[in-house]
Design a protein around this motif. Sequence first.
Motif, short mmCIF file in Angstrom:
data_model
loop_
_atom_site.label_atom_id
_atom_site.label_comp_id
_atom_site.label_asym_id
_atom_site.label_seq_id
_atom_site.Cartn_x
_atom_site.Cartn_y
_atom_site.Cartn_z
N GLU A 5 -36.01 -91.42 -48.51
CA GLU A 5 -36.04 -91.10 -49.63
C GLU A 5 -35.33 -92.29 -50.32
OE1 GLU A 5 -33.18 -88.06 -49.99
OE2 GLU A 5 -31.34 -89.12 -49.14
N PHE A 6 -35.72 -92.43 -51.54
CA PHE A 6 -35.16 -93.43 -52.51
C PHE A 6 -33.88 -93.42 -52.67
CE2 PHE A 6 -39.62 -93.46 -53.93
CZ PHE A 6 -39.94 -94.71 -53.79
N ALA A 7 -32.91 -94.36 -52.37
CA ALA A 7 -31.39 -94.53 -52.59
C ALA A 7 -30.98 -94.96 -53.88
CB ALA A 7 -30.85 -95.65 -51.50
N SER A 8 -32.00 -95.08 -54.60
CA SER A 8 -31.52 -95.70 -56.15
C SER A 8 -33.10 -95.65 -56.88
CB SER A 8 -30.95 -96.98 -56.27
OG SER A 8 -31.75 -97.95 -55.91
N PRO A 9 -32.86 -95.35 -58.07
CA PRO A 9 -34.29 -95.37 -59.01
C PRO A 9 -35.12 -97.04 -58.66
CG PRO A 9 -32.46 -94.75 -60.14
CD PRO A 9 -31.81 -95.08 -59.11
N THR A 10 -36.34 -96.75 -58.59
CA THR A 10 -37.24 -97.90 -58.51
C THR A 10 -37.34 -98.47 -59.92
OG1 THR A 10 -39.05 -96.63 -58.77
CG2 THR A 10 -38.16 -97.10 -56.44
N PHE A 11 -37.53 -99.99 -60.02
CA PHE A 11 -38.00 -100.33 -61.05
C PHE A 11 -38.92 -101.62 -61.16
CE2 PHE A 11 -35.69 -104.38 -61.13
CZ PHE A 11 -34.60 -104.19 -60.34
N ARG A 12 -39.58 -101.83 -62.09
CA ARG A 12 -40.78 -102.78 -62.27
C ARG A 12 -40.28 -104.19 -62.61
NH1 ARG A 12 -45.40 -102.14 -59.58
NH2 ARG A 12 -47.16 -103.60 -60.45
N ASP A 13 -40.29 -105.12 -61.64
CA ASP A 13 -39.82 -106.51 -61.68
C ASP A 13 -41.21 -107.07 -62.44
OD1 ASP A 13 -39.57 -109.27 -61.47
OD2 ASP A 13 -38.00 -108.69 -60.01
N VAL A 14 -41.05 -107.49 -63.61
CA VAL A 14 -42.24 -108.09 -64.56
C VAL A 14 -42.69 -109.46 -64.05
CG1 VAL A 14 -42.85 -108.83 -66.72
CG2 VAL A 14 -41.44 -106.79 -66.63
N ARG A 15 -41.50 -110.21 -63.43
CA ARG A 15 -41.93 -111.33 -62.89
C ARG A 15 -42.76 -111.58 -61.80
NH1 ARG A 15 -39.16 -114.81 -59.47
NH2 ARG A 15 -37.65 -113.16 -59.15
N LEU A 16 -42.40 -110.55 -60.85
CA LEU A 16 -43.17 -110.48 -59.69
C LEU A 16 -44.54 -109.54 -59.65
CD1 LEU A 16 -40.17 -110.51 -57.15
CD2 LEU A 16 -41.67 -112.49 -57.75
N ASN A 17 -44.29 -108.61 -60.69
CA ASN A 17 -45.28 -107.61 -60.92
C ASN A 17 -45.48 -106.60 -59.69
OD1 ASN A 17 -47.34 -106.38 -62.09
ND2 ASN A 17 -48.96 -107.49 -61.19
N ALA A 18 -43.99 -106.33 -59.51
CA ALA A 18 -43.97 -105.36 -58.14
C ALA A 18 -43.05 -104.39 -58.37
CB ALA A 18 -43.71 -106.04 -57.12
N ASP A 19 -42.70 -103.08 -57.96
CA ASP A 19 -41.88 -102.48 -57.78
C ASP A 19 -40.83 -102.46 -57.02
OD1 ASP A 19 -43.97 -99.46 -58.27
OD2 ASP A 19 -43.02 -100.68 -59.69
N ARG A 20 -39.10 -102.77 -57.34
CA ARG A 20 -38.29 -103.07 -56.61
C ARG A 20 -37.79 -101.75 -56.06
NH1 ARG A 20 -32.66 -103.59 -56.32
NH2 ARG A 20 -32.09 -105.32 -55.16
N PHE A 21 -37.75 -101.46 -54.69
CA PHE A 21 -37.05 -100.17 -54.26
C PHE A 21 -35.84 -100.49 -53.29
CE2 PHE A 21 -38.73 -101.05 -50.17
CZ PHE A 21 -39.74 -101.77 -50.35
N ILE A 22 -35.04 -99.36 -52.94
CA ILE A 22 -34.29 -99.16 -51.88
C ILE A 22 -34.34 -97.73 -51.37
CG2 ILE A 22 -31.89 -99.18 -51.51
CD1 ILE A 22 -31.03 -100.84 -53.98
#
Length: 510
Positions: A472-489
């Motif tokens: 499960e996700f430990a925190s909300p994901t967000f979109r990193d515009v610079r890398l064009n990718a979702d940051r997840f935990i």
Amino acid sequence: MAGAIAFKKISSFTSLSASRLKAVWKPLWRVLTFSPADERILPAKNLTLSIDKGAVFAAYGTRFLSHLMVQSFRTYSFQEDQYPQPDVFASTSVMAIKEMGIKGKDITLSIPKSWVVFKTAEFPVAVKENLSNVVSYELDRLTPFGPEDAFYDFRIVREDAERIVIMVVAVRADMIKPYLDALKEVGVSVSRISVNILNAGALCCYANRGTGSFFVEISSGGYEGVLFNGPAATSFSGNFVSDDDKSKADAIMREVMPAAEELKKKGRQPQIMLHMKDSNPSLKEILKVNMPVKFIDETDIRLNFSGHRKEMPYSAVGGVLTSLRRAFKGFNLLTKGVHEKTKTPVLLTILLAIAIIAIAAVYAIAPVKIEKERLAVIDKQVALKKDEVKKVEALKTELEALNRDVSVINNFKGQKPPAQALLKELTVSIPDNSWLTRSRITDKTVEIEGYSDSATGLLSKLEASKYFQKAEFASPTFRDVRLNADRFIIKMEIEGIKKPDVEASKDEKK
């Protein structure tokens, strides 16, 4: 045949002995020849006064145990597009010394690049031992000045078995002498003459941890820059022919990018650092889009200083750095190409060698009998302390019991998959469009952080693994515009952990 084998063994033994002796001798020789004047222990301080159009910059720094600190810096503004006159510069320098509370005589004068001539020359390697005299003799051929009419210095760029390539930096003496004379009249003695653009470029090399660094200073009317590539420093400059920001950016790229591509072909990543003297957000954005650049006022220069970063005069601060750090091998035009050779401290070496020989003699001469007598005394003490021996036996029994406990604990640890297997499973489970920046494995859980083109698809892949469950996700994901990718935990439990068999453990202890 036997003789050849014996000779081979002797050669191998000799080579091995020589390599071992060399490994021991090198660090010993460094200790024996360590100079008390080495910059790693000798404290030093420097004031750099930099002449620029419409301004005088001053920076004061210290060095203690190789630690550099820029204590203070100042900027004194004058009429734009004009260099300060010698008397004005001298009075400003005195003001800077008083305001910054400077004590000491190590002062560097840093001059504009437009006053200086850069020249690269080749000579036969046979002249290396007499290179200073050769450069002095050839200076009027290499530059517009003779040796008596110029301040100059040189550095070896590269050499091979036949040729030696040097870089010469020279300035007309009658441009500098009025400033030196004016400073002398107010009691200020200059010990070093350097060049603004080289100092700022050295600061960029220091910030970028190496060579292959470009430094470009951009003003409203033009640009000037330097490329540090090993010991060499290639300078360039130009004027803008148009006020259009796109045209200005194109001019800078035409100057920088060919050299940057050459560095890439050699397997080196060029570092391009820019400094904009005048605020121009539009030009800044164009350069960011078209070039892999960093701006020096937005970069960590890894140098301790006090004051506001935006007010830092980079040419003066770089002058302090090159004056206090010999590793940068900065140019000193005041030397006129005469380089003093570092002498090995013979007296200190002799004293250290005598001390080492004396210590070795003490260990060699000390009689073995003393050690035997000491051993006999220890044996008597052991015999007299039988009670202590019994206590030792009891402790030994206790130790065996503890070893059994440790064995039980190790068996318990074996109930879960090893960390190597978990890491390998993560590598297999995570798709190619995802990568990790951190992983944390505990006794029961695994937590990973990273980036993915689509983070939601990772949960199902991890759940499908034989080692993980309840992902499960430990925190909300967000979109990193610079890398064009979702940051997840993502946090998950380790599957297959068994509870230790308590009864079996008790039986084992019995």
